[in-house]
Design a protein around this motif. Structure first.
Motif, PDB file in Angstrom:
ATOM      1  N   LYS A 100       8.932  27.436 -15.950  1.00  0.00           N
ATOM      2  CA  LYS A 100      10.094  26.616 -15.594  1.00  0.00           C
ATOM      3  C   LYS A 100      11.299  26.882 -16.480  1.00  0.00           C
ATOM      4  CE  LYS A 100      11.972  23.427 -13.056  1.00  0.00           C
ATOM      5  NZ  LYS A 100      12.168  23.619 -11.605  1.00  0.00           N
ATOM      6  N   PHE A 101      11.055  27.076 -17.773  1.00  0.00           N
ATOM      7  CA  PHE A 101      12.169  27.204 -18.709  1.00  0.00           C
ATOM      8  C   PHE A 101      12.426  28.651 -19.141  1.00  0.00           C
ATOM      9  CE2 PHE A 101      10.331  22.885 -19.782  1.00  0.00           C
ATOM     10  CZ  PHE A 101      11.210  22.202 -18.939  1.00  0.00           C
ATOM     11  N   ASN A 102      11.625  29.562 -18.596  1.00  0.00           N
ATOM     12  CA  ASN A 102      11.802  30.988 -18.898  1.00  0.00           C
ATOM     13  C   ASN A 102      11.784  31.249 -20.402  1.00  0.00           C
ATOM     14  OD1 ASN A 102      12.127  33.681 -18.150  1.00  0.00           O
ATOM     15  ND2 ASN A 102      14.363  33.577 -18.319  1.00  0.00           N
ATOM     16  N   MET A 103      10.796  30.688 -21.051  1.00  0.00           N
ATOM     17  CA  MET A 103      10.641  30.853 -22.497  1.00  0.00           C
ATOM     18  C   MET A 103       9.207  31.233 -22.806  1.00  0.00           C
ATOM     19  SD  MET A 103      12.682  27.444 -23.758  1.00  0.00           S
ATOM     20  CE  MET A 103      12.435  27.803 -25.502  1.00  0.00           C
ATOM     21  N   GLU A 104       9.012  31.890 -23.936  1.00  0.00           N
ATOM     22  CA  GLU A 104       7.674  32.245 -24.378  1.00  0.00           C
ATOM     23  C   GLU A 104       7.306  31.424 -25.615  1.00  0.00           C
ATOM     24  OE1 GLU A 104       5.417  34.197 -23.007  1.00  0.00           O
ATOM     25  OE2 GLU A 104       6.758  34.693 -21.337  1.00  0.00           O
ATOM     26  N   PRO A 105       6.049  30.944 -25.712  1.00  0.00           N
ATOM     27  CA  PRO A 105       5.634  30.180 -26.902  1.00  0.00           C
ATOM     28  C   PRO A 105       5.562  31.088 -28.121  1.00  0.00           C
ATOM     29  CG  PRO A 105       3.736  30.650 -25.510  1.00  0.00           C
ATOM     30  CD  PRO A 105       4.949  31.095 -24.743  1.00  0.00           C
ATOM     31  N   ASN A 106       5.735  30.510 -29.303  1.00  0.00           N
ATOM     32  CA  ASN A 106       5.654  31.331 -30.513  1.00  0.00           C
ATOM     33  C   ASN A 106       4.216  31.564 -30.974  1.00  0.00           C
ATOM     34  OD1 ASN A 106       4.892  28.940 -31.806  1.00  0.00           O
ATOM     35  ND2 ASN A 106       6.978  28.523 -32.501  1.00  0.00           N
ATOM     36  N   SER A 107       3.263  30.816 -30.355  1.00  0.00           N
ATOM     37  CA  SER A 107       1.822  31.021 -30.622  1.00  0.00           C
ATOM     38  C   SER A 107       1.478  30.878 -32.104  1.00  0.00           C
ATOM     39  CB  SER A 107       1.355  32.390 -30.099  1.00  0.00           C
ATOM     40  OG  SER A 107       1.536  32.472 -28.711  1.00  0.00           O
ATOM     41  N   GLN A 108       2.102  29.918 -32.757  1.00  0.00           N
ATOM     42  CA  GLN A 108       1.820  29.645 -34.165  1.00  0.00           C
ATOM     43  C   GLN A 108       1.131  28.291 -34.287  1.00  0.00           C
ATOM     44  OE1 GLN A 108       5.352  29.962 -36.533  1.00  0.00           O
ATOM     45  NE2 GLN A 108       5.770  32.064 -35.903  1.00  0.00           N
ATOM     46  N   PRO A 109      -0.044  28.230 -34.918  1.00  0.00           N
ATOM     47  CA  PRO A 109      -0.754  26.961 -35.074  1.00  0.00           C
ATOM     48  C   PRO A 109       0.017  25.986 -35.970  1.00  0.00           C
ATOM     49  CG  PRO A 109      -2.178  28.838 -35.548  1.00  0.00           C
ATOM     50  CD  PRO A 109      -0.782  29.360 -35.486  1.00  0.00           C
ATOM     51  N   GLY A 110      -0.258  24.680 -35.764  1.00  0.00           N
ATOM     52  CA  GLY A 110       0.235  23.656 -36.684  1.00  0.00           C
ATOM     53  C   GLY A 110       1.712  23.357 -36.617  1.00  0.00           C
ATOM     54  N   GLN A 111       2.366  23.686 -35.493  1.00  0.00           N
ATOM     55  CA  GLN A 111       3.810  23.457 -35.410  1.00  0.00           C
ATOM     56  C   GLN A 111       4.178  21.978 -35.492  1.00  0.00           C
ATOM     57  OE1 GLN A 111       6.417  26.155 -34.928  1.00  0.00           O
ATOM     58  NE2 GLN A 111       4.608  26.779 -36.073  1.00  0.00           N
ATOM     59  N   MET A 112       3.326  21.107 -34.941  1.00  0.00           N
ATOM     60  CA  MET A 112       3.643  19.679 -34.959  1.00  0.00           C
ATOM     61  C   MET A 112       3.610  19.092 -36.357  1.00  0.00           C
ATOM     62  SD  MET A 112       1.811  18.122 -31.569  1.00  0.00           S
ATOM     63  CE  MET A 112       2.273  16.463 -32.080  1.00  0.00           C
ATOM     64  N   ARG A 113       2.889  19.750 -37.249  1.00  0.00           N
ATOM     65  CA  ARG A 113       2.728  19.186 -38.585  1.00  0.00           C
ATOM     66  C   ARG A 113       3.600  19.869 -39.633  1.00  0.00           C
ATOM     67  NH1 ARG A 113      -1.157  15.606 -38.843  1.00  0.00           N
ATOM     68  NH2 ARG A 113      -1.152  15.692 -41.119  1.00  0.00           N
ATOM     69  N   LYS A 114       4.527  20.699 -39.170  1.00  0.00           N
ATOM     70  CA  LYS A 114       5.430  21.312 -40.134  1.00  0.00           C
ATOM     71  C   LYS A 114       6.279  20.241 -40.803  1.00  0.00           C
ATOM     72  CE  LYS A 114       6.028  26.122 -38.930  1.00  0.00           C
ATOM     73  NZ  LYS A 114       6.975  27.173 -38.561  1.00  0.00           N
ATOM     74  N   LEU A 115       6.469  20.409 -42.095  1.00  0.00           N
ATOM     75  CA  LEU A 115       7.248  19.434 -42.843  1.00  0.00           C
ATOM     76  C   LEU A 115       8.726  19.681 -42.607  1.00  0.00           C
ATOM     77  CD1 LEU A 115       5.247  19.388 -46.194  1.00  0.00           C
ATOM     78  CD2 LEU A 115       4.886  18.092 -44.104  1.00  0.00           C
ATOM     79  N   ASP A 116       9.367  18.773 -41.894  1.00  0.00           N
ATOM     80  CA  ASP A 116      10.792  18.902 -41.652  1.00  0.00           C
ATOM     81  C   ASP A 116      11.529  17.748 -42.325  1.00  0.00           C
ATOM     82  OD1 ASP A 116      10.207  16.730 -40.099  1.00  0.00           O
ATOM     83  OD2 ASP A 116      10.484  17.761 -38.191  1.00  0.00           O
ATOM     84  N   GLU A 117      12.832  17.739 -42.154  1.00  0.00           N
ATOM     85  CA  GLU A 117      13.664  16.715 -42.795  1.00  0.00           C
ATOM     86  C   GLU A 117      13.265  15.313 -42.359  1.00  0.00           C
ATOM     87  OE1 GLU A 117      18.404  15.518 -43.231  1.00  0.00           O
ATOM     88  OE2 GLU A 117      17.807  17.268 -42.065  1.00  0.00           O
ATOM     89  N   ASN A 118      12.943  15.138 -41.085  1.00  0.00           N
ATOM     90  CA  ASN A 118      12.576  13.833 -40.567  1.00  0.00           C
ATOM     91  C   ASN A 118      11.281  13.331 -41.203  1.00  0.00           C
ATOM     92  OD1 ASN A 118      13.306  11.753 -38.523  1.00  0.00           O
ATOM     93  ND2 ASN A 118      11.265  12.228 -37.744  1.00  0.00           N
ATOM     94  N   TYR A 119      10.352  14.256 -41.450  1.00  0.00           N
ATOM     95  CA  TYR A 119       9.086  13.887 -42.085  1.00  0.00           C
ATOM     96  C   TYR A 119       9.341  13.302 -43.471  1.00  0.00           C
ATOM     97  CZ  TYR A 119       4.693  14.524 -44.609  1.00  0.00           C
ATOM     98  OH  TYR A 119       3.584  14.320 -45.393  1.00  0.00           O
TER      99      TYR A 119
END
Length: 272
Positions: A100-119
């Motif tokens: 639908k969005f014509n994009m490819e996943p980066n196929s990297q584990p643990g993306q949801m748990r990356k420490l970002d500014e919001n975290y």
């Protein structure tokens, strides 16, 4: 061989997503939760071979969230060879995103748990809420985004933690007739203060149950209607002096009260 219904949750990260989905589905089939066995941070084919072997000789299935293509294909192939049911919980949706969005996943584990500014903001806010809970260290009032005031059992602490999870720094101050509120409460901008009240009847019910859970009688002054009315009157007088909005939490869930607080603050910001 065990007859216990088991799901092996396999992931190249923590596996939280898979576990939540398994529990949601299991609730439709079993009176109690299915047994879940974790295989997190799967990194190589041997890890996958091990879990497939265990699944083959038990009453179980595999639910997995593996984004590394090589490991995913190996798991699918080995499961098919061994007659093991293995369910891919992520790729059907990932494929839909790709189409639908014509994009490819980066196929990297643990993306949801990356420490970002919001975290980090959320962690800081939670630590703040704990430090300045229940009137501790009044100097925190000036640093807070939101200050909650109210008598005992008006949900000040759970509200503080809920709002902290939304990255707001929240301090709360208990209002007690015999104790003068901190002078700092009257020097902070009133726009960041919110008063919490509750109906006498509801508070009587809550406090009576609280005393029962502690093995005390309901005749204690803490749960008497006279005492409750005294506390509410005192609290409302202080709130009027502060000039803050007042929210009745009598029949509201924490989420409802929090949404009302945030609506007040968002409205003020839009007119600032």
């Amino acid at each position: 061989m065990t007859n216990k219904e088991t799901v092996y949750v396999v992931s190249d990260s923590v596996g939280e997503t898979a576990e939540l989905m398994v529990k949601a589905v299991a609730s439709q089939f079993f009176g109690q939760e299915v047994e879940i066995k974790h295989f997190s941070y799967v990194e190589d084919k041997q890890d996958i071979t091990n879990v497939i072997t265990m699944s083959k000789y038990s009453l179980s299935i595999i639910a997995y969230t593996i984004v590394v293509p090589e490991l995913k294909h190996y798991l699918d192939q080995k499961a098919d060879e061994e007659g093991v049911i293995a369910v891919d919980l992520m790729h059907p949706l990932m494929n839909a995103f790709t189409q639908k969005f014509n994009m490819e996943p980066n196929s990297q584990p643990g993306q949801m748990r990356k420490l970002d500014e919001n975290y980090f903001k959320r962690v800081e806010a939670i630590e703040f809420a704990v430090k300045y809970d229940d009137g501790q260290e009044v100097r925190g009032l000036k640093q807070a985004d939101i200050v909650l005031v109210g008598i005992s059992r008006t949900s000040k602490t759970p509200l503080s933690m809920y709002l902290a999870n939304k990255t707001f720094k929240v301090a709360n101050v208990p209002l007690i007739p015999e104790i003068q509120p901190p002078k700092e409460l009257f020097s902070i901008p009133r726009k960041k203060c919110v008063g919490l009240i509750i109906s006498p009847e509801k508070l009587y019910e809550i406090r009576t149950e609280r005393l029962k859970s502690l093995g005390l009688t309901s005749s204690a002054n803490y749960a008497s209607l006279d005492r409750i009315l005294e506390e509410l009157t005192c609290a409302e007088n202080i709130m009027k002096k502060i000039g803050c909005p007042i929210i009745d939490v009598s029949n509201k869930a924490i989420e409802e009260t929090a949404d009302q607080i945030l609506a007040i603050f968002n409205k003020r910001e839009s007119f600032a």
